[in-house]
Design an enzyme around this catalytic site. Structure first.
Site, mmCIF file in Angstrom:
data_model
loop_
_atom_site.group_PDB
_atom_site.id
_atom_site.type_symbol
_atom_site.label_atom_id
_atom_site.label_comp_id
_atom_site.label_asym_id
_atom_site.label_seq_id
_atom_site.Cartn_x
_atom_site.Cartn_y
_atom_site.Cartn_z
ATOM 1 N N TYR A 79 0.862 -1.199 0.000
ATOM 2 C CA TYR A 79 0.000 0.000 0.000
ATOM 3 C C TYR A 79 0.888 1.235 0.000
ATOM 4 O O TYR A 79 1.874 1.292 0.736
ATOM 5 C CB TYR A 79 -0.882 0.019 1.254
ATOM 6 C CG TYR A 79 -1.611 1.326 1.453
ATOM 7 C CD1 TYR A 79 -2.882 1.522 0.911
ATOM 8 C CD2 TYR A 79 -1.026 2.376 2.161
ATOM 9 C CE1 TYR A 79 -3.547 2.736 1.065
ATOM 10 C CE2 TYR A 79 -1.681 3.583 2.322
ATOM 11 C CZ TYR A 79 -2.945 3.754 1.772
ATOM 12 O OH TYR A 79 -3.601 4.959 1.919
ATOM 13 N N GLU A 101 -3.166 7.597 -4.143
ATOM 14 C CA GLU A 101 -3.178 6.360 -3.356
ATOM 15 C C GLU A 101 -3.068 5.181 -4.309
ATOM 16 O O GLU A 101 -3.717 5.165 -5.353
ATOM 17 C CB GLU A 101 -4.474 6.272 -2.549
ATOM 18 C CG GLU A 101 -4.508 5.100 -1.589
ATOM 19 C CD GLU A 101 -5.775 5.083 -0.735
ATOM 20 O OE1 GLU A 101 -5.673 4.960 0.498
ATOM 21 O OE2 GLU A 101 -6.881 5.196 -1.304
#
Lengths: 291, 385, 291, 385
Positions: free
Chosen positions: B101, B189
């Site tokens: 992530y 993101e």
């Protein structure tokens, strides 16, 4: 006394020759502010009702001794104009411009913190009014009179509302400072509350916050540790839904952080009384000052 | 301004961030053609500005043309949490060895970009942050200094990535930072950021939020706005340059200045009412902006009463009054209005309204009084309707 | 006492696992320096003769409490390594690496000046020796003994030469500081002279400069205004032709500015005696200390 | 590392700085072909790393092909202040309305780039700076903040440029700064920076010095080195990775560390000698580096004696001694050597030399003694030769 602007203010207005710049600079001068210069590149030698215009802030400072700058240029030129003012040695920059890109604000803020002795109020703020002394910005001065209440607010019109409610109850202001509702304000609640704490004229501080960010929570901590004068709080946005930007770029709630409820509770936990409406806020202030 | 996944990936690719190849499609035929071009297996992904697509059935792996056609048919037009799927993204399937992530957010409190990285990718990062906070490495980057190689090493080593991908992960994070700054994003993101079987590092998803105030510098990005994703009233307000947020109630609200409007919503709610919207007419509103604003407010058919709460600074109350009079002429509203005017030129404004004697317009002297009045009128009008 | 390095130094060496890094780190440890950690990305868990290796300076600081970093990585990684050390809260960074690009040095220097409490010595310097206490760098310590002369120099081997001439005459050193000969040194003569002035052990300061730049001239002004201890100067490069880079990137003369003659005269004008050879410099120092 | 004018202009063009079109040529035929392609009138400009080309006849305006051929013939091979012209730059003639001056230097004292601008361009800027310092506007730029629009406005307005070119001049300066940073220059200078009759702003000359330490990041620039412009010994030293500067005297000097070598030159000069070179063998010199160094020193036929002055830190004296012994074996020098060894492994080094008993090698215990000895030997050897 007052904070930030007063009888020593020597104001240079960037964007003076624009419609809004001219209107508000003359308004400020009519109020008694010492407006010494304007800056519009390429218009050196001109004047706006006697206010001389320069090509650069540096030239304006050199020729007129300006110590305060009001930024009135459009958003795409505003960051550069603020940086120019900082570079020219201006002590206080008041940035009225709304809609400055967030990354520009970040660069400006980081540069500001490297510039000793410099202060920025705004951007996207109504400016600073020290009733009876000086007005730098767009606050409608006629609704306020000199007195002992210092007001600091993220919102412009809400500031007028609260100031007006105080005025209707007979209270005046030392200074009214709009710090603006943008993501990266040059001055925080803490910066201004620190000034009010030191200002002999100020006997009570009203702090008007709103949803988003954590500035109010940080101010609560600061007040508990450092402020001896009474502080009354107000927070706008109890009914705001999460995830939506409510006009001010800074007024956005993510999850439970930054809600009006959390902010009010943080302040109350540190002994700051918080009004639930502008009216109630003014009533609490009146009660404290009359006690 | 939020971008769809594929728009974000195309933006990433411009900054040298590796992404799987793919094509967007808004019809089944185009989707099948794209899948043929990309080859099988491929992934059919719903393009909507909301999370949880996978669980909703919006992401499918197609082994062959028949499956691609079936999935495109299923997904196009699908409703995911209130968002209609207008486009799919057809993407080459990836061979996933690890899922990480990565994100960069514009951290207002710290006044610096915050880079976050975790080896626990491919899942709900908020749960990771809550349950195993040490698994989410967080580093602020100084905006003037920028992202340095050591930032990338720290993020990768502290998160515990496999040693052989420390360098490519660091390089990807550096490019992600470049993209964040160059495109003036508020958020980028990547979840998941994958390591493939061949040890390549790629962005398998992309979530990008851009700063609307900077779009004038990025004409390509400005063209990406997805109007179909906006509420009808919000879209209308946006086209007219108004700051409008739709809410659930029945009392239309107009004020000048975001703080005052938020405060007005609160005071109306306290008085027992339910606001239908947030509408900031902004500083220096002219009469025609007021007409537009009234049109937007009344286009919401739930509205049973409208409150104007103005404290003029730059805004002149006489201009607001003129705008309201003009709006009555143009829009001919059937719901009651309550108007509170204070500040610059308030006397002139009130006089204009008095002279116009508009039907069903009530003036009030204070914000609190105006809020109470509009709640009362909305209840009465609702009962009558 | 000594300056910069001593018994409180806790040293982390970046590039420890390289040939040069290992050799000099062990040399420094053998001298008595407390070498607590090394950093080589990807080699966490290894050790170099008992010195633990970490992936990042941050991890080394967290695990070992290192307060000083010695930079021994190749030029293309050096700026990043210095910035990493500054970011990790290291108080003193000693950069030995030679050949760092000038623009890298500029960025590093500008960032250094924004990092409160941080100091950089070098790059392209031999390091710092406080005889009898600690050695951080590549100065051959066996030629020096503890004493009351503080030495600061832009050149490595020239420092040894001068220190050796003093040692042959029976004088020892409080600390020997090589600030390096690069265009943008992290510490200036002034920075180090200020430390010697405050250091009780130091009774005389030897400052060894060379052609190029204006650091010696600035030091002359500073010494006249701020330094009570005797200072002896030396300048290398009287025979250097203008416009040529003499090895050190900083050692280049443009026109009449930066010549050895101009520098020696600037120092002498402020009452600093300047030796014309290393031998003469040591003799002047001896004369002053014996008086 | 200095660039020729046309190399600098090509570098400028990569950063969007407007330059006149042109082509380099190293033969008369190529020059004429270039001129034909560019069209007439065109300018034939000698490409040498020295100022004052114009006065020396190295810049000529060619009206037609015959003139171009004539001028190319005249200029190619010309000697300008000791520099031979190997290349010319054929450039479209410009219509010059105004000549300005712009430069950015890496200011070591201020530790920041210094941008200078003047409307008194096209002449000797040092004279301008001396006679009318107010005509040369100087602004330092913070390296982390970078060049801002206001810097460009200040430079242009304070220098007094024509109002209509304030913007393009500022834009050019901004790009010049980009080039300065991106290419890691120590100097970029444009003299003159012209305004054309059409009010275009262009760089009519280009002087660029790059940082040799950064060339590994700029492979294109690294390939631009003009070896033909270097002294023969300096070129040889450069190829062998040695730091060598040719001087006028007859005593070869080798030392370790730039400061010690400079000091050695001074001490030799004080002893009445005249150094033939500066040679820093550097830290940690190995034997083969010493052999190379001796070869370079002795390739200068003026050398009548050589001084080795070593104070070992990283450098080990035994390695230096081994190198010297090997050099005697390879080069078989006929001039006397004086060697002073101190520092790391000095005892072992001296012993090696004593054991080797090289012909005509004298060891000395001190730097001063060694300097005096080599001066004496050079004088004697000179008299003998």
């Amino acid at each position: 006394m007052s904070v930030l602007v007063g009888k020593d203010t020597r104001l240079v207005v960037t964007g003076l020759t624009g419609r809004e710049g001219t209107f508000h600079a003359l308004n400020n001068r009519n109020y008694g502010t010492d407006v010494v210069a304007g800056v519009t590149p390429g218009k050196r030698g001109q004047d706006v009702e006697g206010i001389p215009v320069f090509d650069t802030v540096h030239a304006a400072v050199a020729e007129t001794g300006a110590n305060t700058a009001m930024i009135f240029v459009p958003p795409r030129f505003a960051a550069d104009s603020i940086l120019e003012a900082l570079d020219a040695g201006i002590e206080l920059v008041v940035a009225i411009t709304e809609g400055i890109p967030a990354h520009d604000e970040l660069r400006v803020y980081t540069q500001l913190k490297r510039t000793p002795g410099a202060r920025l109020v705004g951007p996207n703020c109504p400016g600073i009014l020290s009733p009876g002394k000086a007005n730098v910005g767009i606050i409608p001065a006629s609704f306020f009179k000199e007195g002992n209440v210092g007001v600091v607010s993220r919102s412009g019109t809400l500031t007028y509302q609260i100031g007006n409610e105080l005025a209707q109850r007979g209270f005046g202001n030392s200074s009214i400072v709009g710090i603006g509702g943008d993501p990266v304000p040059g001055s925080s609640f803490i910066d201004i509350i620190e000034l009010f704490e030191q200002d002999p004229q100020t006997e009570l501080i009203v702090m008007s916050g709103e949803i988003g960010g954590s500035a109010e929570e940080e101010a609560a901590e600061y007040i508990a540790a450092n402020v001896t004068k009474p502080v009354v709080g107000y927070i706008a946005g109890f009914t705001a839904p999460p995830g939506k930007t409510m006009g001010h770029a800074g007024a956005i709630v993510s999850g439970t952080a930054g809600t009006a409820k959390a902010k009010a509770e943080a302040l109350e936990a540190k002994g700051v009384r918080v009004g639930r409406t502008p009216t109630e806020t003014a009533e609490i202030a009146m009660e404290i000052l009359s006690a | 301004m939020d971008l769809l996944e594929y728009q974000g990936k195309q933006l990433f690719a411009r900054h040298g961030i590796p992404v799987p190849s793919g094509k967007p499609a808004s019809t089944v035929a185009d989707a099948v053609a794209a899948a043929d071009e990309i080859g099988y297996p491929c992934v059919v992904k719903a393009q909507v500005l909301i999370g949880g697509r996978g669980k909703a059935g919006g992401v499918k792996l197609a082994k062959d043309r028949a499956e691609a056609e079936q999935y495109a048919t299923d997904i196009l037009g699908m409703d995911i949490k209130g968002f209609t799927v207008h486009e799919v993204w057809i993407e080459a399937a990836s061979d996933i060895a690890s899922e990480y992530y990565a994100s960069i957010v514009f951290d207002r409190a710290a006044k610096a970009p915050l880079v976050m990285f975790s080896t626990k990718g491919g899942m709900d990062i908020e749960a990771v942050a809550e349950e195993t906070p040490e698994a989410l490495v967080r580093i602020h980057v100084d905006p003037l200094l920028g992202f340095q190689d050591f930032h990338g090493r720290r993020l990768a080593f502290e998160a515990g990535v496999d040693a052989d991908v420390v360098r490519p992960v660091g390089a990807l994070l550096s490019k992600l930072y470049d993209a964040f700054v160059a495109e003036e994003a508020m958020l980028v993101e990547v979840n998941p950021l994958i390591v493939t079987g061949d040890r390549d590092v790629k962005a398998l998803d992309a979530k990008v939020t851009l700063d609307g105030n900077s779009l004038y510098r990025h004409p390509d990005n400005a063209g990406l706005r997805n109007p179909s994703q906006e509420d009808e009233q919000e879209q209308m307000a946006h086209e007219r340059g108004l700051t409008y947020v739709k809410l659930d109630g029945d009392i239309g609200i107009l004020g000048n200045g975001a703080g005052l409007v938020m405060s007005t919503l609160d005071v109306v709610a306290q008085a027992g009412g339910s606001p239908a919207n947030f509408l900031d007419a902004g500083g220096g509103s002219k009469a025609d902006a007021i007409v537009s604003a009234v049109e937007v407010i009344l286009s919401d058919t739930k509205v049973r009463a409208v409150l104007f709460n103005i404290f003029g600074g730059i805004t002149r109350c006489d201009e607001v009054a003129k705008g309201l009079i003009e709006a009555f002429d143009v829009v001919k509203p059937t719901v009651p209005f309550v108007v509170r005017l204070d500040g610059t030129n308030d006397v002139a404004g009130r006089q204009l309204l008095a002279d116009a004697s508009l039907p069903n317009v009530h003036t009030e002297a204070t914000m609190l009084g105006a809020a109470q009045k509009v709640v009362e009128l909305a209840a009465a009008h609702g009962a009558a309707a």
